[in-house]
Design an enzyme around this catalytic site. Structure first.
Site, PDB file in Angstrom:
ATOM      1  N   LYS A  35       0.847  -1.203   0.000  1.00 43.16           N
ATOM      2  CA  LYS A  35       0.000   0.000   0.000  1.00 43.16           C
ATOM      3  C   LYS A  35       0.881   1.251   0.000  1.00 43.16           C
ATOM      4  CE  LYS A  35      -0.435  -0.327   5.004  1.00 43.16           C
ATOM      5  NZ  LYS A  35      -1.273  -0.880   6.096  1.00 43.16           N
ATOM      6  N   TYR A 253      18.845  28.399  10.625  1.00 40.78           N
ATOM      7  CA  TYR A 253      17.709  29.184  11.112  1.00 40.78           C
ATOM      8  C   TYR A 253      17.533  29.032  12.610  1.00 40.78           C
ATOM      9  CZ  TYR A 253      16.064  29.834   6.304  1.00 40.78           C
ATOM     10  OH  TYR A 253      15.945  30.187   4.994  1.00 40.78           O
TER      11      TYR A 253
HETATM   12  C1  LIG Z   1      -0.610  -2.001   6.607  1.00 39.77           C
HETATM   13  C2  LIG Z   1      -1.253  -3.287   6.934  1.00 39.77           C
HETATM   14  C3  LIG Z   1      -0.473  -4.436   7.158  1.00 39.77           C
HETATM   15  C4  LIG Z   1       1.043  -4.410   7.199  1.00 39.77           C
HETATM   16  O1  LIG Z   1       1.449  -3.803   8.390  1.00 39.77           O
HETATM   17  P1  LIG Z   1       3.013  -3.697   8.757  1.00 39.77           P
HETATM   18  O2  LIG Z   1       3.010  -3.182  10.149  1.00 39.77           O
HETATM   19  O3  LIG Z   1       3.606  -2.737   7.801  1.00 39.77           O
HETATM   20  O4  LIG Z   1       3.557  -5.061   8.623  1.00 39.77           O
HETATM   21  C5  LIG Z   1      -1.140  -5.637   7.349  1.00 39.77           C
HETATM   22  N1  LIG Z   1      -2.498  -5.685   7.362  1.00 39.77           N
HETATM   23  C6  LIG Z   1      -3.271  -4.599   7.184  1.00 39.77           C
HETATM   24  C7  LIG Z   1      -4.744  -4.732   7.210  1.00 39.77           C
HETATM   25  C8  LIG Z   1      -2.676  -3.364   6.972  1.00 39.77           C
HETATM   26  O5  LIG Z   1      -3.439  -2.291   6.781  1.00 39.77           O
END
Ligand SMILES: *Cc1c(COP(=O)(O)O)cnc(C)c1O
Length: 363
Positions: A35, A253
């Site tokens: 994702k 800064y």
């Molecule tokens: C993002 C996600 C994962 C993976 O999570 P990680 O902590 O990156 O391993 C797994 N299952 C769902 C439903 C997610 O949204």
């Protein structure tokens, strides 16, 4: 010449980390989670390294279509399912597996009557309180799904809130197991943290994300040191200017950093507009680590839009053109994140579009 900053993606590291996930959960099939454009790495860039997976999990229909266009014929899971009835036609067209997590999605499926068979993952909310049917609603949701002739397989799915923390997973696993007892179907429970640390939750499918990219679910590099995960991304640049400071001189800064002795600093072409965290500290008690030509040193002063400064005391031969690693081999993204009060997930997703990205050669 463009500015010297660049991100590099390492397919061999992705392949290695996928194998680590497989070794952790040898009985399970793997949904590799890609994702957010593969956690900022780019779906097209990680595909070669991760194509040994059993399936890919992501959020957006257009990401799923991109994956099909790359030639991926295997399973693709939509982690949030679909949002509008018209999405269902694309799900069947592209043979996607969809999460079903709410009443509204069940109703859309009942009304759409798509040409099946559609594979779904029915999501239970066992305490995360984000998506899913509560345990007491779950069996009724499962009966409704099973009654639809266009629904093929139904996998039982849930997500952990504390697989990387003190509270752990027992309360959620208990609620899940008590609810699905005697129901047929496979199960999918484990994110990276549960894949690494909770074998009892592996079941038929695991869903690792962050570990594939070589970072820790806890945000602390030492927590995954024993697993030998390799960074799938480096962010590198070069020194573009050098300043000789006298005692009492300040940097950047707000004059946050004051030199207490004579020292050299290097100015690096990397700033918050490249995705480097502006909250990275460069004064006071905590300093953010940086590698200059492989030597560990510290960031000094405030990060500005396009530049940051580093202490050259431990690297006296460094000058304009010397390579700098902001994170990557030898400096975990988790260390930079921890200094900045965030986690590796956020930094890798935030690399800015203006940063050129290349894919490392090799297998
Ligand atoms: C993002 C996600 C994962 C993976 O999570 P990680 O902590 O990156 O391993 C797994 N299952 C769902 C439903 C997610 O949204």
């Amino acid at each position: 010449m463009p500015r010297p900053i660049r991100a590099t993606i390492f397919p061999a590291a992705l392949r290695h980390n996928l194998n680590v996930a497989r070794r952790c959960a040898p009985q399970s099939r793997v949904w590799s989670i890609i994702k957010a454009n593969a956690y900022g790495h780019g779906i097209e860039r990680v595909f070669a390294g991760l194509r040994g997976t059993d399936g890919f999990g992501l959020l957006d229909l257009d990401e799923a279509v991109r994956l099909r266009e790359l030639g991926w014929e295997g399973p693709i899971l939509l982690l949030e399912g679909f949002f509008k009835p018209e999405d269902i036609a694309l799900i069947t067209q592209y043979r996607l597996t969809t999460t079903v997590h709410c009443e509204e999605q069940l109703r859309m499926l009942e009304q759409a009557r798509p040409a099946g068979p559609l594979s779904i993952q029915l999501k239970m909310n066992t305490g995360m309180n984000r998506l899913g049917f509560r345990p007491e609603q779950y069996r009724a949701a499962w009966e409704r799904a099973r009654a639809m002739p266009w629904i093929g397989s139904i996998v039982h799915m849930m997500h952990f809130s504390d697989a990387d923390g003190e509270r752990g997973i027992a309360h959620q696993v208990q609620a899940f197991d008590a609810t699905v007892v005697n129901l047929p179907g496979e199960a999918s429970l484990s994110n990276s943290a549960a894949t690494l640390w909770h074998p009892a939750a592996h079941r038929h499918w695991v869903r690792p994300g962050i570990m594939l990219y070589g970072a820790s679910p806890t945000g602390i590099a030492a927590d995954v040191a024993q697993f030998d995960l390799q960074p799938a991304m480096s962010l590198t640049s070069e020194i573009i200017g050098v300043q000789q400071l006298a005692p009492g001189d300040t940097v950047g800064y707000g004059s946050r950093f004051t030199a207490d002795t004579a020292m050299r600093i290097g100015v690096v072409a990397c700033g918050y507009a490249d995705g480097y965290p502006r909250h990275a500290p460069g004064w006071g008690d905590t300093f953010t680590p940086v590698l200059v030509d492989g030597t560990r040193t510290r960031m000094v002063g405030r990060v500005s839009m396009d530049m940051l400064a580093v202490d050259l005391t431990p690297c006296p031969s460094a000058g304009v053109g010397t390579p700098v690693t902001l994170w990557g081999e030898g400096l975990s993204i988790d260390e930079v994140a921890a200094a900045s009060g965030t986690i590796g997930y956020e930094l890798m997703c935030a690399v800015a579009p203006r940063v050129p990205v290349s894919v490392a050669d090799g297998d």
